[in-house]
Design an enzyme around this catalytic site. Structure first.
Site, mmCIF file in Angstrom:
data_model
loop_
_atom_site.group_PDB
_atom_site.id
_atom_site.type_symbol
_atom_site.label_atom_id
_atom_site.label_comp_id
_atom_site.label_asym_id
_atom_site.label_seq_id
_atom_site.Cartn_x
_atom_site.Cartn_y
_atom_site.Cartn_z
ATOM 1 N N HIS A 8 -7.488 -5.689 -0.494
ATOM 2 C CA HIS A 8 -6.278 -4.859 -0.523
ATOM 3 C C HIS A 8 -5.168 -5.411 0.369
ATOM 4 O O HIS A 8 -5.369 -5.678 1.551
ATOM 5 C CB HIS A 8 -6.644 -3.452 -0.063
ATOM 6 C CG HIS A 8 -5.478 -2.534 0.090
ATOM 7 N ND1 HIS A 8 -4.664 -2.186 -0.959
ATOM 8 C CD2 HIS A 8 -4.983 -1.885 1.176
ATOM 9 C CE1 HIS A 8 -3.722 -1.357 -0.531
ATOM 10 N NE2 HIS A 8 -3.881 -1.163 0.752
ATOM 11 N N SER A 17 0.845 -1.197 0.000
ATOM 12 C CA SER A 17 0.000 0.000 0.000
ATOM 13 C C SER A 17 0.882 1.249 0.000
ATOM 14 O O SER A 17 1.703 1.425 -0.902
ATOM 15 C CB SER A 17 -0.970 -0.050 1.185
ATOM 16 O OG SER A 17 -1.964 0.936 1.074
ATOM 17 N N GLU A 50 -8.865 -4.687 -4.851
ATOM 18 C CA GLU A 50 -8.182 -3.720 -3.991
ATOM 19 C C GLU A 50 -9.127 -2.738 -3.310
ATOM 20 O O GLU A 50 -8.850 -2.241 -2.226
ATOM 21 C CB GLU A 50 -7.169 -2.913 -4.823
ATOM 22 C CG GLU A 50 -5.977 -3.711 -5.332
ATOM 23 C CD GLU A 50 -4.884 -3.831 -4.290
ATOM 24 O OE1 GLU A 50 -5.107 -3.405 -3.141
ATOM 25 O OE2 GLU A 50 -3.810 -4.352 -4.633
#
Length: 570
Positions: free
Chosen positions: A463, A211, A340
């Site tokens: 995600h 991320s 995601e």
């Protein structure tokens, strides 16, 4: 008598094993021990300072190296996380408004063999993880060593300043910004200088991140300050070309913060002096004034393109750096998951007041939901919102087409920018670039989002979901992996992939992103059996659609505040 001597020797050896020590040029460090997933002894050195505390007059300044200490440094406890707003995934039911401390620039180092245990002198490959959290929350220790250190690696994670304290910028030399990235850079310098004392090879350092951590990895690939500090890179679920990874109008946002805490001015020096007098907790809380709606945008304040200077972490547009072939040219893996976006619009999906508002005010709210408010021509807002609805929803309301709506979030937030970054690097750099999509949703019970959002998540990987297969996740949302046989096999497969990449370039049997250009070429990882994970080539339809909207982002225009910076002499 002999028995007593033997027992004394055994006891002394046990103490050494439980409290290992290493000697660095800064002093001696005492650690502790833990076990890997399969029972290997890990020597842990937690809470090692890599910088002086950025407090008092050092707040909002670039961090500087720490100094040597006297005596033995006790590195046996997890350090303070950097100050942040509590995050529901990591600090549930936290009683205070703000968590952590300004004194937080520490790292955690883990190894299975110290130099004395390496008779042939061969040092181990080093993996350095940069934690995610939207450049706002979390800490390094949340990504633990127990999975990776069933192999012969040295593993390091660390904290860096985030949010207002790490990324506030007045867009001038008074407070240029990007201090969080400069903290990361200083941590990498510390690792290069001292990691051999822990059995790590300073000539084989792979930086990783998920991320915002993945975007950070990408920033280090672009920054001249990080040249030579690492040798390979793995950017998971994040790249600089994602819309949330590059903050627009930094001075304007800094002035919002200043106004919120009673430091209103247009003079940079006066603002900075006032902000240094305010409690850190007040500054962290003030970030809420940058949210537009439903906790969005996720990038309230983060990395920027700085004004040119010798100390700038990045002072050109990312695409321009890649095309100029001035990147730190090392082998790279870029990756993302096949779903995601859902967790980023959780409130919109789960809370009636938010999904009702979006249905009624689609044109007004969609720019905040899909992170394009700062890069659009306001006179085209209705047209852009209509085009997005037509492309993804076929004219339906978003609650009538939830999987397609979430796909729009996934592609806008992550997939498009990661694909574009990987293909550009593949085109313009010499070192190989690889990519994978993580499409494994996990066995029952190991992916709680599948139960929470069955309609959206069924058969999907949310995600950063490959993270739990590399790292022991501590208090994060996944249960202990040892209770899930298939997840354990998946972990072995993923670490096998990483080990192949770290130890060999090119990677045997892996085809590169470049081999598929101009289309998107990647390994689709669907499960623990490698025979089922195959390379695919797809058209970049979503990327083409978004590029066709002519938003003013990436290399097209440097979005700055409408209020010019005040250049005062310090």
């Amino acid at each position: 008598m002999l028995l007593a001597v033997v027992w004394t020797v055994v006891a002394a050896a046990a103490v050494v094993a439980e409290q290992p020590e290493v000697v660095t040029t800064l002093g001696t460090i005492k650690g502790s021990t833990m076990e890997s997933l399969n029972g290997r002894t890990i020597f842990a050195f937690e809470g090692v300072p890599y910088a002086k505390p950025p407090i008092g007059k050092h707040r909002f300044k670039q961090s500087v190296p720490g100094t040597a200490w006297t005596g033995v440094l006790n590195a046996t406890r997890i350090p303070n996380m950097c100050m942040q707003l509590p995050n529901q995934m990591t600090l549930k039911d936290f009683p205070l408004d703000v968590a952590g401390s300004e004194d937080c620039l520490y790292m955690n180092i883990y190894t299975t063999k110290l130099p004395a245990d390496l008779p042939d002198g061969t040092l181990h490959d080093v993996i350095v993880h940069i934690h995610g959290g939207a450049f706002q929350v979390m800490s390094g220790d949340l990504w633990g060593p127990r999975h990776l250190l069933d192999r012969d690696f040295v593993y390091v994670n660390f904290n860096y300043r985030m949010g207002v304290l790490g990324f506030l910028s007045l867009d001038d030399k008074t407070c240029p910004g990007n201090n969080g990235l400069k903290d990361q850079n200083l941590a990498l310098k510390w690792i290069n200088k001292h990691i051999a004392a822990f059995g790590g090879n300073p000539n084989s350092i792979t930086i990783t991140g998920i991320s915002a951590g993945g975007a950070s990895v990408h920033y280090h690939l672009l920054s001249p300050l990080s040249k030579g500090l690492f040798h390979k890179a793995i950017a998971n679920s994040g790249a600089v070309l994602n819309p949330w990874a590059l903050t627009k109008k930094p001075r304007e946002k800094a002035l919002v913060i200043a106004n919120a805490v009673g430091c209103a001015s247009n003079d940079s020096i006066l603002i900075l002096e006032c902000l240094r007098d305010r409690p850190a907790e007040q500054l962290v809380l003030s970030a809420k004034y940058l949210e537009a709606w439903a906790g969005l945008p996720i990038d309230t304040i983060g990395p920027i393109v700085e004004q040119p200077s010798a100390n700038a972490f990045i002072d050109q547009q990312p695409i321009d750096i890649i095309k100029s072939r001035t990147v730190n040219d090392v082998p790279i893996i870029f990756s993302y998951t096949n779903d995601e976006g859902s967790i980023f619009v959780m409130r919109v999906l789960m809370e009636e007041k938010f999904n009702q508002a979006l249905q009624e005010r689609w044109n007004d709210l969609l720019p905040h939901v899909l992170e394009y408010n700062d890069v659009m021509d306001p006179s085209h807002a209705a047209e852009i919102a209509s085009e997005i609805q037509k492309y993804y929803l076929g004219g339906r309301k978003f609650m009538e087409a939830l999987p397609d709506f979430v796909r729009s979030v996934s592609e806008r937030y992550f997939d498009n920018g990661i694909q574009e970054a990987a293909m550009l690097h593949a085109q313009y750099q010499a070192s190989p670039v690889y990519a994978y999509r993580f499409s494994y949703a996990g066995e029952k019970g190991f992916n709680p989002f599948n139960d929470m959002f069955k309609k959206i998540y069924k058969g999907k990987a949310p995600h950063g979901y490959d993270g739990p297969f590399y790292y022991s996740m501590g208090p994060l949302w996944v249960p202990p992996i040892q209770n899930f046989p298939e997840a354990l096999r998946m972990s072995k497969t993923m670490i096998d992939y990483w080990e192949s990449f770290i130890k060999g370039t090119p990677v045997a049997a892996w085809s590169t992103v470049k081999s598929g250009l101009p289309d998107w070429h990647f390994l689709d990882i669907v499960g623990p059996e490698t025979s089922g994970n195959v390379f695919k080539t797809e058209k970049t339809l979503s990327l083409n659609f978004w590029n066709g909207l002519n938003l003013k982002e990436n290399s097209l225009e440097r979005m700055k505040s409408s209020q010019p910076p005040v250049h005062n002499e310090l």
